[in-house]
Scaffold this motif. Structure first.
Motif, PDB file in Angstrom:
ATOM      1  N   LYS A  13      27.485  59.322  20.132  1.00  0.00           N
ATOM      2  CA  LYS A  13      26.329  58.504  19.733  1.00  0.00           C
ATOM      3  C   LYS A  13      25.038  59.316  19.621  1.00  0.00           C
ATOM      4  O   LYS A  13      24.096  58.871  18.990  1.00  0.00           O
ATOM      5  CB  LYS A  13      26.124  57.384  20.743  1.00  0.00           C
ATOM      6  CG  LYS A  13      27.199  56.330  20.689  1.00  0.00           C
ATOM      7  CD  LYS A  13      26.933  55.231  21.697  1.00  0.00           C
ATOM      8  CE  LYS A  13      28.007  54.176  21.610  1.00  0.00           C
ATOM      9  NZ  LYS A  13      27.787  53.094  22.565  1.00  0.00           N
ATOM     10  N   ALA A  14      25.014  60.468  20.230  1.00  0.00           N
ATOM     11  CA  ALA A  14      23.797  61.287  20.247  1.00  0.00           C
ATOM     12  C   ALA A  14      23.554  61.889  18.874  1.00  0.00           C
ATOM     13  O   ALA A  14      24.496  62.148  18.108  1.00  0.00           O
ATOM     14  CB  ALA A  14      23.929  62.391  21.297  1.00  0.00           C
ATOM     15  N   LEU A  16      33.669  58.266  28.713  1.00  0.00           N
ATOM     16  CA  LEU A  16      32.282  57.820  28.683  1.00  0.00           C
ATOM     17  C   LEU A  16      31.368  58.924  28.152  1.00  0.00           C
ATOM     18  O   LEU A  16      30.507  58.683  27.300  1.00  0.00           O
ATOM     19  CB  LEU A  16      31.853  57.398  30.088  1.00  0.00           C
ATOM     20  CG  LEU A  16      30.469  56.839  30.198  1.00  0.00           C
ATOM     21  CD1 LEU A  16      30.550  55.346  30.461  1.00  0.00           C
ATOM     22  CD2 LEU A  16      29.735  57.501  31.337  1.00  0.00           C
ATOM     23  N   VAL A  17      31.558  60.146  28.628  1.00  0.00           N
ATOM     24  CA  VAL A  17      30.747  61.278  28.176  1.00  0.00           C
ATOM     25  C   VAL A  17      31.033  61.577  26.706  1.00  0.00           C
ATOM     26  O   VAL A  17      30.102  61.826  25.928  1.00  0.00           O
ATOM     27  CB  VAL A  17      30.973  62.522  29.066  1.00  0.00           C
ATOM     28  CG1 VAL A  17      30.262  63.736  28.493  1.00  0.00           C
ATOM     29  CG2 VAL A  17      30.513  62.240  30.491  1.00  0.00           C
ATOM     30  N   LYS A  18      32.279  61.521  26.297  1.00  0.00           N
ATOM     31  CA  LYS A  18      32.616  61.745  24.888  1.00  0.00           C
ATOM     32  C   LYS A  18      31.963  60.689  23.992  1.00  0.00           C
ATOM     33  O   LYS A  18      31.444  61.012  22.925  1.00  0.00           O
ATOM     34  CB  LYS A  18      34.134  61.733  24.688  1.00  0.00           C
ATOM     35  CG  LYS A  18      34.831  62.979  25.173  1.00  0.00           C
ATOM     36  CD  LYS A  18      36.322  62.892  24.901  1.00  0.00           C
ATOM     37  CE  LYS A  18      37.042  64.154  25.285  1.00  0.00           C
ATOM     38  NZ  LYS A  18      38.484  64.079  24.982  1.00  0.00           N
ATOM     39  N   SER A  19      31.976  59.456  24.429  1.00  0.00           N
ATOM     40  CA  SER A  19      31.365  58.377  23.664  1.00  0.00           C
ATOM     41  C   SER A  19      29.854  58.562  23.558  1.00  0.00           C
ATOM     42  O   SER A  19      29.265  58.377  22.491  1.00  0.00           O
ATOM     43  CB  SER A  19      31.702  57.030  24.312  1.00  0.00           C
ATOM     44  OG  SER A  19      31.097  55.975  23.623  1.00  0.00           O
ATOM     45  N   ALA A  20      29.219  58.926  24.666  1.00  0.00           N
ATOM     46  CA  ALA A  20      27.771  59.173  24.665  1.00  0.00           C
ATOM     47  C   ALA A  20      27.427  60.331  23.740  1.00  0.00           C
ATOM     48  O   ALA A  20      26.455  60.266  22.975  1.00  0.00           O
ATOM     49  CB  ALA A  20      27.290  59.460  26.083  1.00  0.00           C
ATOM     50  N   ALA A  21      28.223  61.378  23.778  1.00  0.00           N
ATOM     51  CA  ALA A  21      27.980  62.539  22.924  1.00  0.00           C
ATOM     52  C   ALA A  21      28.153  62.177  21.454  1.00  0.00           C
ATOM     53  O   ALA A  21      27.413  62.658  20.596  1.00  0.00           O
ATOM     54  CB  ALA A  21      28.918  63.684  23.303  1.00  0.00           C
ATOM     55  N   GLU A  31      26.306  55.524  29.803  1.00  0.00           N
ATOM     56  CA  GLU A  31      26.464  56.055  28.450  1.00  0.00           C
ATOM     57  C   GLU A  31      25.097  56.247  27.794  1.00  0.00           C
ATOM     58  O   GLU A  31      24.844  57.284  27.175  1.00  0.00           O
ATOM     59  CB  GLU A  31      27.333  55.109  27.621  1.00  0.00           C
ATOM     60  CG  GLU A  31      27.677  55.650  26.262  1.00  0.00           C
ATOM     61  CD  GLU A  31      28.640  54.754  25.518  1.00  0.00           C
ATOM     62  OE1 GLU A  31      28.357  54.483  24.338  1.00  0.00           O
ATOM     63  OE2 GLU A  31      29.661  54.339  26.106  1.00  0.00           O
ATOM     64  N   ASN A  32      24.215  55.276  27.952  1.00  0.00           N
ATOM     65  CA  ASN A  32      22.869  55.380  27.386  1.00  0.00           C
ATOM     66  C   ASN A  32      22.094  56.537  28.011  1.00  0.00           C
ATOM     67  O   ASN A  32      21.356  57.248  27.319  1.00  0.00           O
ATOM     68  CB  ASN A  32      22.102  54.074  27.551  1.00  0.00           C
ATOM     69  CG  ASN A  32      22.684  52.954  26.721  1.00  0.00           C
ATOM     70  OD1 ASN A  32      23.333  53.177  25.717  1.00  0.00           O
ATOM     71  ND2 ASN A  32      22.470  51.723  27.162  1.00  0.00           N
ATOM     72  N   LYS A  33      22.227  56.719  29.322  1.00  0.00           N
ATOM     73  CA  LYS A  33      21.531  57.819  30.001  1.00  0.00           C
ATOM     74  C   LYS A  33      22.032  59.171  29.502  1.00  0.00           C
ATOM     75  O   LYS A  33      21.241  60.083  29.261  1.00  0.00           O
ATOM     76  CB  LYS A  33      21.713  57.733  31.521  1.00  0.00           C
ATOM     77  CG  LYS A  33      20.848  56.699  32.168  1.00  0.00           C
ATOM     78  CD  LYS A  33      20.941  56.792  33.678  1.00  0.00           C
ATOM     79  CE  LYS A  33      20.008  55.766  34.310  1.00  0.00           C
ATOM     80  NZ  LYS A  33      19.775  56.060  35.719  1.00  0.00           N
TER      81      LYS A  33
END
Length: 118
Positions: free
Chosen positions: A113-114, A106-111, A75-77
């Motif tokens: 947070k961006a 996971l990708v939705k969560s990372a996006a 997620e951080n990456k």
């Protein structure tokens, strides 16, 4: 099996190495301003047209949300790819099994947070 090129039915569209999410550097040049495909590990093996129809022109990262450890690192990456590498687009490819839906989440969560939107 013979190693001559007549045995190969198609050309690889892979543009970089490594591809496994634990090994990729989110600041690598091939992610800068790129269209990225994040695929579950099994996807390419189940689709004969993966390279030509889905990977062509994209940088690749693969992961398995069920078997891989350290999903918070993933997620951080991905967040770093969005913010620092300034990705153009992210395409997520998963299998139609319950465990694969974790990769999309996971990708939705990372996006989310961006600071940038893709």
């Amino acid at each position: 099996m013979a190693s001559d090129d007549s045995m190969v039915s198609g050309k690889s569209a892979l543009q970089q190495w490594p591809v496994q999410m634990h090994l990729v550097n989110p600041n690598a040049p091939y992610f800068r301003n790129a269209d990225v495909l994040i695929a579950a590990d099994c996807v390419a093996f189940s689709m004969g047209n993966f390279h030509q129809d889905h990977l062509k022109g994209k940088s690749l990262a693969i992961a398995c949300p069920k078997l891989d450890d350290g999903l918070d690192t993933y997620e951080n990456k991905i967040t770093s790819m969005i913010d620092d590498a300034k990705l153009n687009t992210i395409t997520v490819m998963i299998m139609q099994v319950p465990c694969c839906s974790g990769l999309l989440q996971l990708v939705k969560s990372a996006a989310a947070k961006a600071s940038r939107k893709v």
